[in-house]
Design an enzyme around this catalytic site. Sequence first.
Site, mmCIF file in Angstrom:
data_model
loop_
_atom_site.group_PDB
_atom_site.id
_atom_site.type_symbol
_atom_site.label_atom_id
_atom_site.label_comp_id
_atom_site.label_asym_id
_atom_site.label_seq_id
_atom_site.Cartn_x
_atom_site.Cartn_y
_atom_site.Cartn_z
ATOM 1 N N HIS A 120 -20.337 1.630 -19.717
ATOM 2 C CA HIS A 120 -18.919 1.802 -20.043
ATOM 3 C C HIS A 120 -18.311 3.026 -19.362
ATOM 4 C CE1 HIS A 120 -15.359 0.685 -21.995
ATOM 5 N NE2 HIS A 120 -15.804 0.435 -23.199
ATOM 6 N N ASP A 132 -14.956 -1.165 -17.692
ATOM 7 C CA ASP A 132 -14.239 -1.347 -18.950
ATOM 8 C C ASP A 132 -14.444 -2.762 -19.474
ATOM 9 O OD1 ASP A 132 -13.220 1.236 -19.019
ATOM 10 O OD2 ASP A 132 -11.496 0.694 -17.783
#
Length: 436
Positions: A404, A408
Amino acid sequence: MKKIQIVMPQMGQSVAEGTVIQWKKQLGETVQADEVLLEVETDKTTVDVESPASGRLASCLKHAGETAAAGEAIGWLEVESEERSDPEPPDALPISAAGAHRPHAAVAGDQITVTARQVQLDFNTAPMPDAEHDRYSPYVLRLAMLNSISLQELQAIKGSGRNGRTTKSDVLQYVARRPVAQPTVQALAGKEDLTPEDMARLGEVVPMNTVRRTIADHMVQSIRTSAHVTMVHAVDMTHLVNLRERIKDDFQKKYDAKLTYTSVMLFVTSRVLKTFPTINASVCEKNLILRKNIHIGCAVALPDESLVVPVVRNADQHSFPEIAKELDRLIAVARKKALTRADVENGTFTISNFGAFGSLIGTPLINQPQVAILGMGAVFKTPVVVDNQICIRDQLYLSFSFDHRVIDGAMGGRFLNAIQKATEALTEEVLNLKAL
């Protein structure tokens, strides 16, 4: 004239600090109540900080690019005497008096604790000098404590902030690079020393071989390095299952290769990755390297329960039969433990088929320094609603774990959706072409 403290606001329960982007007022400039004083950035948003009262900006304790914990003083406002006032901050006191009020870091075993000079310290603690303490914000000290960073380790971290201050990013990068301490039998047993007799009473002790220790180190390092997130998509495999059953024997005779779901997924993924360069990437310190080649690794379980990841190189440039044949070769060589270095290095993406053992969903760990991995569950029959009708379909769950820090959720969802659509659209003709 009285002074009012300007503090870093609390911007949400999960936001512990903010970074000053710019002051909207100059030192000595007048400001009205609720007028914007400065702009602050957090890891989630950018906000304007308004003046708590009308007055004159007397001092800026934090400048552009500097970080402060929520509630920490970042400046002072001079107001008329009828306005409320706050006590002077510790940093505004004379040097001789500052140490009596300022929090200090002290060593207690291997942990960092935050205390004050007025508190009686244990005999084995040593207060940090004022000059050293100026390098660390309360948030950095707490972050160090939570990650079991000793005072000596903290002092050795090179600060990237203003005047050499150690920042949150400095500590987190150190944690990511720090060697992973391996859990020991002693810790599990709750004893400092274990004799062979003690171990025998606990159970059979089997030393890990070199391969297993390497895998263990690599997996733990992956967890400590990447911000793992896993998404799951369901793929309707009914058409592909029927297609495979119909052509797999002829395919093997013609190409001397097995038509497997793993080879199909590797083929599809190699094509989809061309449109998602951020997923076919690796992280190097603070840089993201978009890899120019697509080398896809495939996790292979060996008879001794160890694991290797041979790599199909330039997968996007090969036809499906070529990929299927190369994957067969790599698996056979891996199970003979005859892989060469060229067979396993420089992978840019990894596929793991845990469905071969009956699992439906998994959360695979990223193969560092890559930024993502795709897990395949078992193909199974289940009731599915199609055109408002319940019918039995062959389904496959794809588990996509990604870093992450780089990827995204929106990109992860689009990538999985592209894999799903491409897989469901496969035809016999496509499996003999180089492009979808």
